[in-house]
Design a protein around this motif. Structure first.
Motif, PDB file in Angstrom:
ATOM      1  N   ILE A 321      -0.027 -18.913   2.258  1.00  0.00           N
ATOM      2  CA  ILE A 321      -0.953 -18.639   1.160  1.00  0.00           C
ATOM      3  C   ILE A 321      -2.366 -18.412   1.683  1.00  0.00           C
ATOM      4  CG2 ILE A 321      -2.235 -19.884  -0.615  1.00  0.00           C
ATOM      5  CD1 ILE A 321       0.237 -20.840  -1.799  1.00  0.00           C
ATOM      6  N   LEU A 322      -2.739 -19.236   2.656  1.00  0.00           N
ATOM      7  CA  LEU A 322      -4.124 -19.192   3.116  1.00  0.00           C
ATOM      8  C   LEU A 322      -4.416 -17.950   3.952  1.00  0.00           C
ATOM      9  CD1 LEU A 322      -4.720 -22.967   3.766  1.00  0.00           C
ATOM     10  CD2 LEU A 322      -4.995 -21.616   1.696  1.00  0.00           C
ATOM     11  N   GLN A 323      -3.365 -17.227   4.349  1.00  0.00           N
ATOM     12  CA  GLN A 323      -3.572 -15.945   5.024  1.00  0.00           C
ATOM     13  C   GLN A 323      -4.381 -14.999   4.131  1.00  0.00           C
ATOM     14  OE1 GLN A 323      -2.765 -15.051   8.179  1.00  0.00           O
ATOM     15  NE2 GLN A 323      -2.319 -17.226   8.336  1.00  0.00           N
ATOM     16  N   SER A 324      -4.274 -15.180   2.822  1.00  0.00           N
ATOM     17  CA  SER A 324      -5.000 -14.293   1.905  1.00  0.00           C
ATOM     18  C   SER A 324      -6.510 -14.423   2.048  1.00  0.00           C
ATOM     19  CB  SER A 324      -4.607 -14.590   0.451  1.00  0.00           C
ATOM     20  OG  SER A 324      -3.244 -14.302   0.251  1.00  0.00           O
ATOM     21  N   PHE A 325      -6.953 -15.522   2.697  1.00  0.00           N
ATOM     22  CA  PHE A 325      -8.398 -15.713   2.864  1.00  0.00           C
ATOM     23  C   PHE A 325      -8.845 -15.372   4.276  1.00  0.00           C
ATOM     24  CE2 PHE A 325      -6.745 -18.500  -0.357  1.00  0.00           C
ATOM     25  CZ  PHE A 325      -7.534 -18.143  -1.441  1.00  0.00           C
ATOM     26  N   ASN A 326      -7.877 -14.963   5.089  1.00  0.00           N
ATOM     27  CA  ASN A 326      -8.169 -14.650   6.481  1.00  0.00           C
ATOM     28  C   ASN A 326      -8.373 -13.144   6.597  1.00  0.00           C
ATOM     29  OD1 ASN A 326      -8.365 -14.625   9.193  1.00  0.00           O
ATOM     30  ND2 ASN A 326      -6.428 -15.663   9.589  1.00  0.00           N
ATOM     31  N   TYR A 327      -9.495 -12.689   6.015  1.00  0.00           N
ATOM     32  CA  TYR A 327      -9.721 -11.247   5.894  1.00  0.00           C
ATOM     33  C   TYR A 327      -9.712 -10.554   7.240  1.00  0.00           C
ATOM     34  CZ  TYR A 327     -11.639 -13.181   1.594  1.00  0.00           C
ATOM     35  OH  TYR A 327     -11.832 -13.884   0.450  1.00  0.00           O
ATOM     36  N   GLY A 328     -10.196 -11.269   8.263  1.00  0.00           N
ATOM     37  CA  GLY A 328     -10.326 -10.646   9.584  1.00  0.00           C
ATOM     38  C   GLY A 328      -8.989 -10.285  10.170  1.00  0.00           C
ATOM     39  N   ARG A 329      -8.050 -11.268  10.144  1.00  0.00           N
ATOM     40  CA  ARG A 329      -6.749 -11.011  10.751  1.00  0.00           C
ATOM     41  C   ARG A 329      -5.969 -10.018   9.895  1.00  0.00           C
ATOM     42  NH1 ARG A 329      -3.750 -16.261  12.771  1.00  0.00           N
ATOM     43  NH2 ARG A 329      -5.692 -16.381  13.936  1.00  0.00           N
ATOM     44  N   ASN A 330      -6.143 -10.119   8.572  1.00  0.00           N
ATOM     45  CA  ASN A 330      -5.447  -9.204   7.676  1.00  0.00           C
ATOM     46  C   ASN A 330      -6.370  -8.054   7.312  1.00  0.00           C
ATOM     47  OD1 ASN A 330      -2.955 -10.654   7.351  1.00  0.00           O
ATOM     48  ND2 ASN A 330      -4.232 -12.198   6.344  1.00  0.00           N
ATOM     49  N   GLY A 331      -6.578  -7.176   8.304  1.00  0.00           N
ATOM     50  CA  GLY A 331      -7.524  -6.083   8.119  1.00  0.00           C
ATOM     51  C   GLY A 331      -7.235  -5.264   6.873  1.00  0.00           C
ATOM     52  N   PHE A 332      -5.953  -5.221   6.461  1.00  0.00           N
ATOM     53  CA  PHE A 332      -5.618  -4.369   5.307  1.00  0.00           C
ATOM     54  C   PHE A 332      -6.224  -4.896   4.019  1.00  0.00           C
ATOM     55  CE2 PHE A 332      -2.386  -7.305   3.867  1.00  0.00           C
ATOM     56  CZ  PHE A 332      -2.015  -7.934   5.048  1.00  0.00           C
ATOM     57  N   LEU A 333      -6.478  -6.235   3.955  1.00  0.00           N
ATOM     58  CA  LEU A 333      -7.166  -6.756   2.768  1.00  0.00           C
ATOM     59  C   LEU A 333      -8.576  -6.199   2.704  1.00  0.00           C
ATOM     60  CD1 LEU A 333      -6.468 -10.515   2.047  1.00  0.00           C
ATOM     61  CD2 LEU A 333      -5.688  -8.497   0.826  1.00  0.00           C
ATOM     62  N   ARG A 334      -9.219  -6.178   3.875  1.00  0.00           N
ATOM     63  CA  ARG A 334     -10.578  -5.663   3.923  1.00  0.00           C
ATOM     64  C   ARG A 334     -10.599  -4.160   3.626  1.00  0.00           C
ATOM     65  NH1 ARG A 334     -14.995  -8.530   5.895  1.00  0.00           N
ATOM     66  NH2 ARG A 334     -13.952  -9.987   7.241  1.00  0.00           N
ATOM     67  N   ARG A 335      -9.511  -3.468   4.007  1.00  0.00           N
ATOM     68  CA  ARG A 335      -9.438  -2.041   3.696  1.00  0.00           C
ATOM     69  C   ARG A 335      -9.229  -1.834   2.203  1.00  0.00           C
ATOM     70  NH1 ARG A 335      -6.579  -1.981   8.527  1.00  0.00           N
ATOM     71  NH2 ARG A 335      -4.554  -1.920   7.513  1.00  0.00           N
ATOM     72  N   LEU A 336      -8.490  -2.751   1.567  1.00  0.00           N
ATOM     73  CA  LEU A 336      -8.223  -2.626   0.131  1.00  0.00           C
ATOM     74  C   LEU A 336      -9.479  -2.828  -0.707  1.00  0.00           C
ATOM     75  CD1 LEU A 336      -4.879  -4.536  -0.659  1.00  0.00           C
ATOM     76  CD2 LEU A 336      -5.315  -2.108  -0.961  1.00  0.00           C
ATOM     77  N   ARG A 375      -9.943 -23.398   9.939  1.00  0.00           N
ATOM     78  CA  ARG A 375     -10.798 -22.911  11.031  1.00  0.00           C
ATOM     79  C   ARG A 375     -10.989 -21.394  10.907  1.00  0.00           C
ATOM     80  NH1 ARG A 375      -7.656 -24.061  15.423  1.00  0.00           N
ATOM     81  NH2 ARG A 375      -6.859 -21.968  15.029  1.00  0.00           N
ATOM     82  N   ASP A 376      -9.885 -20.682  10.600  1.00  0.00           N
ATOM     83  CA  ASP A 376      -9.983 -19.231  10.433  1.00  0.00           C
ATOM     84  C   ASP A 376     -10.947 -18.876   9.308  1.00  0.00           C
ATOM     85  OD1 ASP A 376      -8.167 -18.901  12.441  1.00  0.00           O
ATOM     86  OD2 ASP A 376      -6.459 -18.522  11.135  1.00  0.00           O
ATOM     87  N   GLY A 378     -13.454 -20.632   8.237  1.00  0.00           N
ATOM     88  CA  GLY A 378     -14.807 -20.883   8.728  1.00  0.00           C
ATOM     89  C   GLY A 378     -15.318 -19.676   9.484  1.00  0.00           C
ATOM     90  N   PHE A 379     -14.444 -19.097  10.294  1.00  0.00           N
ATOM     91  CA  PHE A 379     -14.811 -17.923  11.090  1.00  0.00           C
ATOM     92  C   PHE A 379     -15.164 -16.741  10.190  1.00  0.00           C
ATOM     93  CE2 PHE A 379     -13.811 -14.130  13.575  1.00  0.00           C
ATOM     94  CZ  PHE A 379     -14.525 -14.393  14.732  1.00  0.00           C
ATOM     95  N   GLU A 380     -14.487 -16.663   9.027  1.00  0.00           N
ATOM     96  CA  GLU A 380     -14.770 -15.575   8.076  1.00  0.00           C
ATOM     97  C   GLU A 380     -16.019 -15.851   7.247  1.00  0.00           C
ATOM     98  OE1 GLU A 380     -13.070 -12.896   8.029  1.00  0.00           O
ATOM     99  OE2 GLU A 380     -11.397 -13.539   9.280  1.00  0.00           O
ATOM    100  N   GLY A 381     -16.644 -16.997   7.462  1.00  0.00           N
ATOM    101  CA  GLY A 381     -17.840 -17.324   6.691  1.00  0.00           C
ATOM    102  C   GLY A 381     -17.518 -17.958   5.343  1.00  0.00           C
ATOM    103  N   ILE A 382     -16.266 -18.384   5.149  1.00  0.00           N
ATOM    104  CA  ILE A 382     -15.906 -19.056   3.896  1.00  0.00           C
ATOM    105  C   ILE A 382     -16.087 -20.546   4.085  1.00  0.00           C
ATOM    106  CG2 ILE A 382     -14.051 -19.486   2.234  1.00  0.00           C
ATOM    107  CD1 ILE A 382     -12.775 -16.876   3.061  1.00  0.00           C
TER     108      ILE A 382
END
Lengths: 479, 479
Positions: A321-336, A375-376, A378-382
């Protein structure tokens, strides 16, 4: 000479007038603002009760004093709140849920099956320093959106081909309890010729069987969480549509050779593609992309009670579930879309089922469960925080003497027998359980019967830390 | 073609040789580096035992495996360590202290009365990625400096005039238990004509009485911490000198009128000035300014046992001590020198006197005690952490069954009777005690007899979290 007079003498009358107009305009713009606060969690984590109780306290915050750590309420700056949920296309059944919590015995609201929302208008006085510039009062439009956490479990499908998705499901079905529970269905899959021309009726039958299998895995005694596709479990408005006639091909080996047009395999593949494009993507585009902040509810105690397989599956699901907040690793979310969630709170529910002495351990235990994802983020600034809470408090503090020392205990009503008890409810582990911790039935947290939440005269003792949660999630908005 | 060959083909032979020389030079410079780690705490917080045990584990870290969370040790990168304390002008009595801890029954080392230091040379292999560039191994010279926390209590004197200091002391002596314990001395002060010509003998007598008063307040049953001047309590090398013939004038009203030259008042004032210039300032200039990191030890449990007055005095003293790290507010520290402390760890000692289940509460309790100071340090860019530790572990985990649940207990030897016991040792409070918490003798943490620390074969079970403390304070240095 006031500040206006002094300004005029420095920079001239006309400029001061312009400045004053501009300030008035800014003030007007900023007297109304919106915050979309999403609430999710895996099934039975208590989302509906949480939202009902939270909003109930919020609607009384201007006069009840039940939220001591919620600054805007404690400082008496809330003028009043209104429930505008009817304006929403998918209103949360607020009045009904709050009324249910107030019955004797309380009637627990029906669980979240689709997305719904509460809309509140909270009129508040600004803090003293800002009143002069921005005006006396303002209104926060707070939307609280309830949706099943299971829907977030589908996110990885956006990155996986059908073959890859099936392979990932196969790894799950190799393990117990899935392997045994699914054995009939797995045998059935092996009997089908996937290259033969598709028969929609058979596909419907198989997908029906698969959906029932998911529901069985989701129920006691298994109580698994990592179930895909998420909409087959909680279809929401898609109930009964072809879009959900879908399942993973869990076979010992993948059907070899080219995929003939019109075959079972081709149809299943196109269903998967449809599901991704018409179900998963739209959820992220229409809803997730518009959330400002997120609360994720987790019932750690119940999962510990249920044992190793349930606990580990829940931990995997939660991290999924928390992958949805890991915008960096899931570049396609950022593309969306441009993600805007800047704060996520993980709430361990039912903190009233352990003593206050164990609350730090409960905070910390959830932290241990999600530490990589946290931790991820945090890295995304959340900004993230873990907090043990209780939406409706069912127990009171009690004490016992052990070896001349005071031991914190709880007083409440057993859920199974409804008799009043005062007992030591057990310790929250300080580390993630190891294999040997599971063998001895180590975790047997008592289930306490819920207490009714009065319709008025709300007290801080009716919840645990809802006020701290509100302060963290919305406190900065009441400026 | 290796990296050297490839570089030559790009930028030419001569430049590569220059680059190689420069890298070799850099590597040489960086094969040796120093870290000055200071350790302090209020009296009886266990500084000497802490340093002895910490260094004992460190000296065995290349072969004992007793520090699992200390990465350089666990990854097998420590080649060896040497004790170079003899090179110091004020060596810490290391060998003697470690030998004492190993006796049966163990002999607890004498407490810290002045500044002393351990010097260690720790030779280590660099992490794989850095070896190629910086060379295979390097040496960290780790100085561990032990000094009484009482000395830091003097810091505010640098900013206060004699009159201001006396006024601040007067506020303290208005409260119990100081008021009663000091009544004779306070009466004596009122009988002196402070404008009369000074009699050095009387001043010596009064300061002697004051020093004895401080020692009485420092001992049981009062056990107060906030005692000034700090050197009157722990004089170190200043023992018996005129510099310590000093006390605050705690009078109902300040002697009016001009201060005649040669009067008692003038002499006392000049002693105060001398103390500031010749004792307080030099400590900061010679020692404090050269510390890189700081450990502050606090015995929360003992202070809770002793009751409200002791606890509150200790909390005030602790926050006073922490002013030394608040460079921004204390501008004069920044004027004196360029502060370099970048990390401070607050260690709650004797974590072995409560169960592991209470360790998070113990971490958090110390955080509550120092939360303002900790926030100020964060503002100064100093990283801080609170951690419950035990230098030498005296207890083992045990379990009891209460109401069908497992309750964590401890097994150990009572300090007062030396009988072996297994019991529930009590809970660490989750909030700072309120007035009513003190009335019922709420805190009665058991004192366990110390266990001997073997000379060899050290185990992780011989301490609590010394490895995590080392990792936090020095881990980044082993590059």
């Amino acid at each position: 000479m006031g500040i206006g007079g002094r300004l005029k003498s420095w920079i001239g009358d006309q400029r001061v007038e312009q400045l004053r107009d501009r300030l008035a305009e800014l003030a007007e713009q900023s007297t109304e603002h919106h915050l979309r606060l999403a609430v999710t969690g895996l099934s039975q984590s208590g989302k509906t009760v949480f939202i009902s109780a939270l909003v109930h306290h919020l609607l009384h915050a201007h006069r009840s004093g039940s939220l001591p750590f919620f600054d805007v309420a404690t400082s008496g700056r809330i003028i009043g709140s209104r429930d505008l949920s009817d304006e929403s296309g998918t209103p949360f059944p607020l009045q009904q849920a709050i009324a249910g919590l107030g019955r004797e015995p309380p009637h627990w609201p029906a669980s979240t099956r689709e997305l719904s929302e509460v809309r509140l208008a909270i009129r508040y006085r600004r803090p003293p320093g800002l009143r002069r510039v921005l005006g006396e009062s303002a209104t926060l439009y707070l939307d609280i959106i309830d949706y099943p956490g299971e829907w977030l479990l589908d996110l990885p499908m956006l990155e996986l081909s059908f073959e890859q998705w099936c392979a990932s499901q196969q790894r799950l079905f190799e393990q117990e309890p899935r392997l045994s529970v699914a054995s009939d269905w797995l045998t059935r899959l092996r009997q089908v010729d996937w290259h033969a021309p598709a028969e929609p009726a058979l596909l419907q039958e198989l997908s029906g069987t698969y959906t029932r299998l998911l529901h069985r895995l989701r129920s006691d005694p298994y109580a698994l969480s990592l179930l895909q596709p998420g909409r087959c479990v909680l279809p929401g408005e898609l109930e009964g549509t072809e879009l959900l006639q879908l399942f993973p091909l869990v076979l010992p080996s993948w059907p070899m050779g080219a995929i003939p047009d019109g075959s079972f395999l081709a149809l299943l593949k196109s269903r998967y593609e449809q599901y991704r494009q018409q179900v998963v993507r739209p959820f992220y585009l229409r809803h997730f992309s518009r959330f400002d902040r997120q609360v994720v509810l987790v019932d750690c105690l119940k999962t510990l009670n249920r044992g190793e397989a349930c606990f580990e599956d829940m931990q995997r699901a939660l991290n999924g579930i928390l992958q949805s907040f890991n915008y960096g690793r899931n570049g396609f979310l950022r593309r969306l879309f441009k993600p805007r969630i800047d704060r996520v709170l993980f709430a361990s529910t039912k903190a009233d089922h352990v003593t206050a002495n164990q609350h730090h351990n409960l905070d910390r235990f959830l932290e241990l469960m999600i530490q990589d994802a946290q931790r991820d983020m945090g890295f995304e600034g959340i900004a993230t925080r873990c907090m043990a809470i209780a939406s409706v408090r069912s127990t009171q503090a009690a004490e016992a003497q052990v070896d001349g020392q005071t031991l914190s205990c709880l007083r409440g009503w057993r859920k199974d027998s409804d008799e009043e008890i005062a007992l030591f409810p057990g310790e929250v582990p300080t580390e993630l359980p190891r294999a040997e911790d599971w063998t001895q039935e180590r975790f047997r947290f008592i289930d306490f019967a819920p207490r009714r939440l009065p319709q008025n005269e709300l007290q801080p003792s009716h919840h645990i830390r809802l006020d701290q949660l509100l302060e963290y999630m919305t406190g900065d908005q009441f400026r």
